[in-house]
Design an enzyme around this catalytic site. Structure first.
Site, PDB file in Angstrom:
ATOM      1  N   HIS A  61      12.031 -22.799  -2.413  1.00  0.00           N
ATOM      2  CA  HIS A  61      11.453 -21.480  -2.172  1.00  0.00           C
ATOM      3  C   HIS A  61      12.598 -20.574  -1.750  1.00  0.00           C
ATOM      4  O   HIS A  61      12.907 -20.433  -0.589  1.00  0.00           O
ATOM      5  CB  HIS A  61      10.421 -21.599  -1.051  1.00  0.00           C
ATOM      6  N   VAL A 110       0.927 -14.409   9.193  1.00  0.00           N
ATOM      7  CA  VAL A 110       0.518 -15.444   8.224  1.00  0.00           C
ATOM      8  C   VAL A 110      -0.573 -16.329   8.834  1.00  0.00           C
ATOM      9  O   VAL A 110      -1.577 -16.626   8.172  1.00  0.00           O
ATOM     10  CB  VAL A 110       1.721 -16.304   7.770  1.00  0.00           C
ATOM     11  N   ASN A 118      14.424 -21.268  13.476  1.00  0.00           N
ATOM     12  CA  ASN A 118      13.116 -21.851  13.192  1.00  0.00           C
ATOM     13  C   ASN A 118      13.109 -23.374  13.324  1.00  0.00           C
ATOM     14  O   ASN A 118      12.057 -23.967  13.563  1.00  0.00           O
ATOM     15  CB  ASN A 118      12.616 -21.390  11.823  1.00  0.00           C
ATOM     16  N   ASN A 137       9.743 -20.540   7.192  1.00  0.00           N
ATOM     17  CA  ASN A 137      10.954 -20.497   6.353  1.00  0.00           C
ATOM     18  C   ASN A 137      12.219 -20.812   7.147  1.00  0.00           C
ATOM     19  O   ASN A 137      12.224 -20.617   8.366  1.00  0.00           O
ATOM     20  CB  ASN A 137      11.094 -19.098   5.734  1.00  0.00           C
TER      21      ASN A 137
HETATM   22  N1  APR Z   1       4.924 -22.178  19.204  1.00  0.00           N
HETATM   23  C1  APR Z   1       3.854 -21.482  18.739  1.00  0.00           C
HETATM   24  N2  APR Z   1       3.966 -20.272  18.162  1.00  0.00           N
HETATM   25  C2  APR Z   1       5.192 -19.756  18.053  1.00  0.00           C
HETATM   26  C3  APR Z   1       6.363 -20.420  18.499  1.00  0.00           C
HETATM   27  C4  APR Z   1       6.183 -21.687  19.110  1.00  0.00           C
HETATM   28  N3  APR Z   1       7.226 -22.381  19.564  1.00  0.00           N
HETATM   29  N4  APR Z   1       7.434 -19.626  18.228  1.00  0.00           N
HETATM   30  C5  APR Z   1       6.968 -18.521  17.644  1.00  0.00           C
HETATM   31  N5  APR Z   1       5.614 -18.584  17.534  1.00  0.00           N
HETATM   32  C6  APR Z   1       4.692 -17.604  16.983  1.00  0.00           C
HETATM   33  C7  APR Z   1       5.037 -16.172  17.362  1.00  0.00           C
HETATM   34  O1  APR Z   1       4.615 -15.885  18.685  1.00  0.00           O
HETATM   35  C8  APR Z   1       4.264 -15.386  16.313  1.00  0.00           C
HETATM   36  O2  APR Z   1       2.969 -15.031  16.747  1.00  0.00           O
HETATM   37  O3  APR Z   1       4.753 -17.605  15.560  1.00  0.00           O
HETATM   38  C9  APR Z   1       4.158 -16.366  15.136  1.00  0.00           C
HETATM   39  C10 APR Z   1       4.859 -15.892  13.892  1.00  0.00           C
HETATM   40  O4  APR Z   1       4.182 -14.774  13.447  1.00  0.00           O
HETATM   41  P1  APR Z   1       4.875 -13.483  12.802  1.00  0.00           P
HETATM   42  O5  APR Z   1       6.036 -13.099  13.643  1.00  0.00           O
HETATM   43  O6  APR Z   1       3.817 -12.483  12.531  1.00  0.00           O
HETATM   44  O7  APR Z   1       5.480 -14.064  11.453  1.00  0.00           O
HETATM   45  P2  APR Z   1       4.681 -14.335  10.087  1.00  0.00           P
HETATM   46  O8  APR Z   1       4.792 -13.163   9.203  1.00  0.00           O
HETATM   47  O9  APR Z   1       3.346 -14.881  10.408  1.00  0.00           O
HETATM   48  O10 APR Z   1       5.603 -15.481   9.443  1.00  0.00           O
HETATM   49  C11 APR Z   1       5.644 -16.770  10.002  1.00  0.00           C
HETATM   50  O11 APR Z   1       5.945 -17.839   7.886  1.00  0.00           O
HETATM   51  O12 APR Z   1       6.255 -16.935   5.779  1.00  0.00           O
HETATM   52  C12 APR Z   1       6.883 -17.499   6.882  1.00  0.00           C
HETATM   53  O13 APR Z   1       9.077 -16.492   6.872  1.00  0.00           O
HETATM   54  C13 APR Z   1       7.846 -16.535   7.536  1.00  0.00           C
HETATM   55  O14 APR Z   1       8.852 -18.212   8.912  1.00  0.00           O
HETATM   56  C14 APR Z   1       7.942 -17.128   8.899  1.00  0.00           C
HETATM   57  C15 APR Z   1       6.525 -17.668   9.154  1.00  0.00           C
END
Ligand code: APR
Length: 308
Positions: free
Chosen positions: A175, A13, A95, A120
């Site tokens: 949502h 995202v 989260n 989320n």
């Molecule tokens: N600080 C910075 N980045 C973080 C942290 C943190 N403490 N914890 C996790 N991340 C990063 C991960 O390393 C990862 O690159 O957040 C990113 C999340 O990316 P994806 O796993 O690809 O998830 P994505 O599909 O982008 O969804 C992110 O948005 O729509 C919502 O439900 C979905 O909660 C989820 C969020």
């Protein structure tokens, strides 16, 4: 000076949001993520596309927060996406820890920023961010309604074989499975949807909208939706950064509007340079009001668990 935008979380995202933002030339973007190299790599790759896209913006990546200082807008996508069979609510505590480790750091360096939350379960994470940031309510906004109404609009356009541009879809509530699509206020070239489709057809589209996120998760098998969520963030970002005063459905902290107090829930908001400039109240039938209350109760359960 160009606006400065920080995106926390350079996953699907976050990176796709940066991509849409570059195509709209909304401002300079800093991607930050805990994974070493990924935000830097994606940022550089996107920046290298700007001469072809003919957009004068800089995109950079970081693993910390120093580079994010003085951002005008901060989008929080950090967290863990839903896996198949996992509800948004299962993600709650995991989260919330991510919110705790990101919000305070990012707002300390960008005390005047407007926050858009994407992680989320959305309404509860927006509420957590609101409490953790201590920002005023106009500067903490959850992205959900723009996505949910886009899904509803896409399904309606497909069903009626008309342009997506003709559809104004209206969705209220949290949502999640309790979201409240409002066919009465959903129009096709100004004509209420209820005049154009039989009730059972509308109900099927509403059902598909409610399950919109789940439908994508089931198809992707690993990970959740990102093109439409990122496009929705971009729509909100543009309304804010260009002070458009655009009415969009957003998760907002209510202080008595719609009979709800002290809770984030999806309602129509006017977005402009000050963030949420007003919450728009529309008349609901007793049944719609009851659905909204039910949705608010579902959000409240989560915020109570977190104590936010
Ligand atoms: N600080 C910075 N980045 C973080 C942290 C943190 N403490 N914890 C996790 N991340 C990063 C991960 O390393 C990862 O690159 O957040 C990113 C999340 O990316 P994806 O796993 O690809 O998830 P994505 O599909 O982008 O969804 C992110 O948005 O729509 C919502 O439900 C979905 O909660 C989820 C969020």
């Amino acid at each position: 000076m160009r606006p400065k935008i920080t995106i926390v979380g350079a996953g699907n995202v976050g990176a796709t949001t940066a991509h849409w933002m570059v195509t709209r030339e909304l401002g300079d973007v800093v991607l930050t993520d805990i994974v070493e190299g990924v935000p830097q790599g994606k940022g550089l790759d996107l920046f290298e596309a700007t001469p072809i896209a003919r957009k004068d913006v800089r995109v950079t990546g970081a693993n910390g927060y120093d580079e994010t200082a003085n951002s005008d807008l901060v989008v929080i996508t950090a967290g863990f996406p839903r896996k198949p069979g996992m509800s948004r609510d299962d993600l709650l505590k995991k989260n919330y820890e991510v919110m705790q480790s990101t919000i305070e750091k990012v707002v300390a360096l960008s005390p005047n920023a407007i926050l858009i939350l994407v992680t989320n379960p959305l309404d509860a994470m927006a509420q957590a961010a609101f409490r953790l940031s201590k920002f005023s309510r106009n500067r903490v906004i959850g992205m959900a309604g723009v996505l949910d109404s886009a899904r509803f609009a896409a399904f309606i356009a497909q069903e009626l074989e008309v342009s997506v541009e003709n559809i104004q879809a209206f969705v209220l509530g949290g949502h999640g499975d309790t979201m409240v699509p409002l066919p009465r206020y959903t129009t096709v070239a100004g004509v209420p949807l209820t005049e154009l489709l039989p009730a059972e057809k509308i109900e099927a589209l509403v059902k598909r909208t409610r399950n919109g996120g789940g439908e994508i998760v089931a198809l992707l098998k690993s990970g959740s939706a990102y093109y439409a969520p990122a496009a929705a963030v971009c729509e909100m970002a543009e309304a804010i950064l260009r002070d458009k005063k655009k009415i969009l459905p957003c998760a907002a902290y209510l202080e008595g509007e719609y009979g709800i107090r002290g809770l984030f829930i999806g309602v129509p908001c006017k977005l402009g340079a000050r963030g949420i400039e007003s919450v728009i109240e529309v008349k609901l039938t007793a049944e719609e009001q009851a659905q909204l209350r039910k949705s608010a109760d579902a959000v409240q359960e989560l915020t109570t668990v977190l104590g936010v």
